[in-house]
Write a protein that holds these residues in place. Structure first.
Motif, mmCIF file in Angstrom:
data_model
loop_
_atom_site.group_PDB
_atom_site.id
_atom_site.type_symbol
_atom_site.label_atom_id
_atom_site.label_comp_id
_atom_site.label_asym_id
_atom_site.label_seq_id
_atom_site.Cartn_x
_atom_site.Cartn_y
_atom_site.Cartn_z
ATOM 1 N N PHE A 195 42.621 42.452 34.596
ATOM 2 C CA PHE A 195 42.186 41.058 34.577
ATOM 3 C C PHE A 195 42.197 40.457 33.182
ATOM 4 O O PHE A 195 42.542 39.285 33.010
ATOM 5 N N LEU B 257 44.013 37.093 32.308
ATOM 6 C CA LEU B 257 43.213 36.008 31.747
ATOM 7 C C LEU B 257 43.918 35.360 30.559
ATOM 8 O O LEU B 257 44.024 34.130 30.467
ATOM 9 N N LEU C 8 40.002 33.460 37.420
ATOM 10 C CA LEU C 8 39.178 34.278 38.320
ATOM 11 C C LEU C 8 39.723 34.221 39.738
ATOM 12 O O LEU C 8 39.847 35.250 40.422
ATOM 13 N N GLY D 127 43.125 35.961 40.016
ATOM 14 C CA GLY D 127 42.959 37.403 39.955
ATOM 15 C C GLY D 127 42.381 37.993 41.227
ATOM 16 O O GLY D 127 42.684 39.140 41.585
ATOM 17 N N ALA D 128 41.557 37.219 41.928
ATOM 18 C CA ALA D 128 40.868 37.744 43.113
ATOM 19 C C ALA D 128 41.630 37.507 44.409
ATOM 20 O O ALA D 128 41.392 38.218 45.395
ATOM 21 N N LEU E 225 34.192 39.691 41.287
ATOM 22 C CA LEU E 225 34.309 38.501 40.452
ATOM 23 C C LEU E 225 33.198 38.430 39.405
ATOM 24 O O LEU E 225 33.401 37.863 38.322
ATOM 25 N N TYR F 151 34.594 40.416 36.716
ATOM 26 C CA TYR F 151 35.644 39.644 36.058
ATOM 27 C C TYR F 151 35.047 38.566 35.146
ATOM 28 O O TYR F 151 35.533 38.328 34.046
ATOM 29 N N SER F 152 33.995 37.908 35.635
ATOM 30 C CA SER F 152 33.391 36.816 34.855
ATOM 31 C C SER F 152 32.790 37.334 33.554
ATOM 32 O O SER F 152 32.760 36.624 32.544
#
Length: 223
Positions: free
Chosen positions: A69, A73, A97, A100-101, A158, A161-162
């Motif tokens: 990710f 990003l 995000l 990626g998801a 997520l 990821y965040s």
């Protein structure tokens, strides 16, 4: 750092994280659900069997899932800037995000749809049901508990990821940890933030599991 100094940072970080994650989840479901269904329908023996389409969609999903990710990003910075006008801030982070998801959620949807009893599909087909009808009346309702579980898993992914998005100006708890914890060597702030993230993940998991159990009980009652 005292608690009175931590509280506003943690509150704003939590708000930003939930904002990014919830909107990215909505976009992931909107994009991943049709992709997952298409993977099942176009597979061998599927209602829309098409090897070429299945291979192409499967390859796109696999490529999306295989990219770390943090690399995705950075690679999406020009696209994010084009879409949002900037690549910094919680709103901008929704774009990478979601992208990626979507492949991740699509595979979960594919797995959930494959678990549906094929006999039910054949029964609706024998009564003249069209493919959209089969999707609406059989595949989605029967796979609903698994789909809710997939949404729960995606939400939790997520959140991770965040946190990584905080490294490139994504705000949220990840950014707060980097700025006020790591860069200032504030171990206490980092530990408190980790606890907050654990609480958020635990609450989401409990809510998701509760909804799945409720749907499962309703399914048993209906049958």
């Amino acid at each position: 750092m005292s608690w009175s100094e931590m509280q506003p940072l943690l509150t704003q970080g939590t708000i930003d994280t939930l904002y990014m994650v919830l909107w990215a989840t909505v976009a992931s479901v909107a994009g991943g659900l049709p992709l997952g269904i298409l993977l099942v329908l176009t597979d061998k023996g599927g209602l829309l069997q098409n090897t070429v389409v299945n291979k192409v969609v499967g390859a796109i999903v696999n490529v999306g899932r295989s990219l770390p990710f943090i690399i995705l990003l950075v690679a999406l910075i020009p696209f994010t800037t084009f879409v949002v006008g900037t690549f910094i801030g919680p709103t901008a982070m929704i774009v990478p995000l979601a992208i990626g998801a979507i492949p991740f959620f699509a595979r979960l949807v594919e797995t959930a749809i494959r678990e549906v009893d094929h006999g039910l599909v054949e029964a609706v087909q024998s009564m003249g049901g069209s493919i959209p009808t089969i999707i609406r009346k059989v595949l989605l309702p029967q796979a609903l508990p698994s789909l809710v579980s997939a949404v729960t898993t995606t939400l939790i992914v997520l959140i991770g990821y965040s946190a990584m998005a905080g490294a490139v100006g994504g705000e949220g708890l990840g950014a707060k940890v980097i700025t006020y914890g790591y860069q200032r060597f504030d171990t206490q702030f980092m530990l408190v933030t980790v606890v907050v993230l654990i609480v958020i993940v635990t609450v989401i998991q409990l809510i998701g599991d509760g909804i799945v159990r409720l749907l499962a009980r309703r399914g048993r009652t209906a049958s």
